[in-house]
Design an enzyme around this catalytic site. Sequence first.
Site, PDB file in Angstrom:
ATOM      1  N   ASP A  62       5.207 -18.113 -18.784  1.00  4.59           N
ATOM      2  CA  ASP A  62       6.015 -19.338 -18.696  1.00  4.59           C
ATOM      3  C   ASP A  62       7.383 -19.068 -18.055  1.00  4.59           C
ATOM      4  O   ASP A  62       8.337 -19.816 -18.257  1.00  4.59           O
ATOM      5  CB  ASP A  62       6.198 -19.956 -20.083  1.00  4.59           C
ATOM      6  CG  ASP A  62       6.838 -18.976 -21.048  1.00  4.59           C
ATOM      7  OD1 ASP A  62       7.030 -17.797 -20.667  1.00  4.59           O
ATOM      8  OD2 ASP A  62       7.156 -19.376 -22.180  1.00  4.59           O
ATOM      9  N   TYR A 412      10.723   5.677  14.305  1.00  3.76           N
ATOM     10  CA  TYR A 412      10.062   6.093  13.059  1.00  3.76           C
ATOM     11  C   TYR A 412       8.935   7.064  13.403  1.00  3.76           C
ATOM     12  O   TYR A 412       8.085   6.733  14.238  1.00  3.76           O
ATOM     13  CB  TYR A 412       9.470   4.879  12.330  1.00  3.76           C
ATOM     14  CG  TYR A 412      10.434   3.701  12.279  1.00  3.76           C
ATOM     15  CD1 TYR A 412      11.301   3.532  11.205  1.00  3.76           C
ATOM     16  CD2 TYR A 412      10.486   2.792  13.344  1.00  3.76           C
ATOM     17  CE1 TYR A 412      12.204   2.474  11.187  1.00  3.76           C
ATOM     18  CE2 TYR A 412      11.389   1.736  13.332  1.00  3.76           C
ATOM     19  CZ  TYR A 412      12.246   1.576  12.260  1.00  3.76           C
ATOM     20  OH  TYR A 412      13.142   0.540  12.248  1.00  3.76           O
ATOM     21  N   GLU A 432      21.219  -1.587  12.196  1.00  5.32           N
ATOM     22  CA  GLU A 432      21.164  -3.051  12.373  1.00  5.32           C
ATOM     23  C   GLU A 432      22.537  -3.673  12.124  1.00  5.32           C
ATOM     24  O   GLU A 432      23.141  -3.462  11.069  1.00  5.32           O
ATOM     25  CB  GLU A 432      20.162  -3.645  11.366  1.00  5.32           C
ATOM     26  CG  GLU A 432      20.120  -5.169  11.373  1.00  5.32           C
ATOM     27  CD  GLU A 432      19.033  -5.736  10.453  1.00  5.32           C
ATOM     28  OE1 GLU A 432      18.701  -5.099   9.434  1.00  5.32           O
ATOM     29  OE2 GLU A 432      18.535  -6.831  10.759  1.00  5.32           O
TER      30      GLU A 432
HETATM   31  N1  GLY Z   1      15.763  -7.203   6.635  1.00  6.59           N
HETATM   32  C1  GLY Z   1      14.756  -7.784   7.419  1.00  6.59           C
HETATM   33  C2  GLY Z   1      15.009  -7.550   8.830  1.00  6.59           C
HETATM   34  O1  GLY Z   1      15.802  -6.715   9.188  1.00  6.59           O
HETATM   35  O2  GLY Z   1      14.492  -8.243   9.671  1.00  6.59           O
HETATM   36 MN    MN Z   2      16.916  -7.980  10.496  1.00  4.22          MN
HETATM   37 MN    MN Z   3      17.353  -5.976   7.994  1.00  4.29          MN
END
Ligand code: GLY
Ligand code: MN
Ligand code: MN
Length: 464
Positions: A62, A412, A432
């Site tokens: 639940d 990688y 990134e």
């Molecule tokens: N964190 C997901 C991406 O980098 O696209």
């Molecule tokens: Mn991303």
């Molecule tokens: Mn990402």
Amino acid sequence: MMDDAQAAADETLAAQASGTETSRRETGGDLHATRRARMMKRVGETGAAIFGANPVRNRSNDTNYAYRPNSDLWYLTGFEEPEALVVLLPGHETHPFVLFLRERDLSIEIWDGPRVGVDRAQEALGADKAFPISALDEELPKLLAGRSEVHYALGIDEALDASVIRAYRKAQRAGRGRTRSPLSIIEPRDALHEMRLIKSQAEIEAMREACRVSAEGHVRGMRMTKPGITEFELQAEIEFYFQKHGARSPGYPSIVGTGANACVLHYIDNRATCQDGEIVLVDAGAEVNWYTGDITRTWPVGGTFSGHQRMIYDLVLNAQMEAISLVRPGLDYTEIHKTTVQVITEGLIDMGILEGPVEKAIEEKTFRKFFMHGTGHWLGIDVHDVGAYADDGASSRKLEPGMVFTIEPGIYFHPEEEASPKDYVGIGVRIEDDILVTADGCEVLSAAAPKEPEEIEAIIGLDA
Ligand code: GLY
Ligand code: MN
Ligand code: MN
């Protein structure tokens, strides 16, 4: 570009040129009203638009998953409750903005918290008319009568699809050729998602904040890293920082992968222990006021990159920096990926890992054994935000001020990939950043997260 996407871009540029004019206007209570007005203009007076709330999802027995509002519905209303539906009726004399929502019920509110309720919907949310959600089947057909096109995203919520289609048919039958009746259901993508793609000044401020907190969370992670820390402890340190600085949650499940786990692109298990000599890949972003950062950094657990790790790291960083240096209005979006592929492929050939010549390696896509994903995506309320990547008939679109996207190349060497060279097996590196296109170039919103290897090495473990 469509007219009011142009307007949004102009708005953003005007705000950048003249301080915070737009920001002042948009951070007022009329932020969502401004968006609804723009959306209604795009839909036109013969159309209607419908946006439903996300369903509540059961987690176990639940207990439900923490609720996250639907991004489109939140963008247009700021409303955060489940079991809601917005109907926009452009040009309607008395109620262009109709909201269906849950009724107030103290016996439930005592358990689950306050509800806005039908009577307060106008004051709290600016709805011109509000109905209990239980009246949807009764009222929706009446609202759709006289409208030709219904902007609605089919296929996301089957139960809601059924209600909308029933209402659509009922409105058609009621019209009987005397009044205009619905003839088509259209994806709201073109109308709404193109608006969401170009961020206003207020949204840019929100994203700066989300990206700043995200970047600082990564710094926190670097400073807490030492051999023996588990991936989930590192995750907890980073997410603790996010939440302490205004995030309700991460914008997506955090990836913390040490050693070869870094080679699993969507690794979220996060249960291994970080060992000296490994590098750990962290992809984590804070969602602050419904906008998210999306940052990846890769750092050495023991504080120093090994020679092979460093060679791969430098190559990924070069590719990323080269791509970032290109960003400006007018650039073809596909140039970003082409550039990272070029730099990484050349680098892997120079290192003897791929066979040249570079043109052949790119044409035959041999690089994809080690760089198998795209270089980025739009970023905003959703981590993989909405908006088309190509204009009609073209393979790409041009960058415009106010767009925000990630640049995230990676390499990688998965242990089960036979082509992974022995000295590099298990190394995974991604870098990134979150990039805002400005009037004359770009701003790296995630710049507070260090990525020069020496800068990273200098802070690893400082607080461990
Ligand atoms: N964190 C997901 C991406 O980098 O696209
Ligand atoms: Mn991303
Ligand atoms: Mn990402």
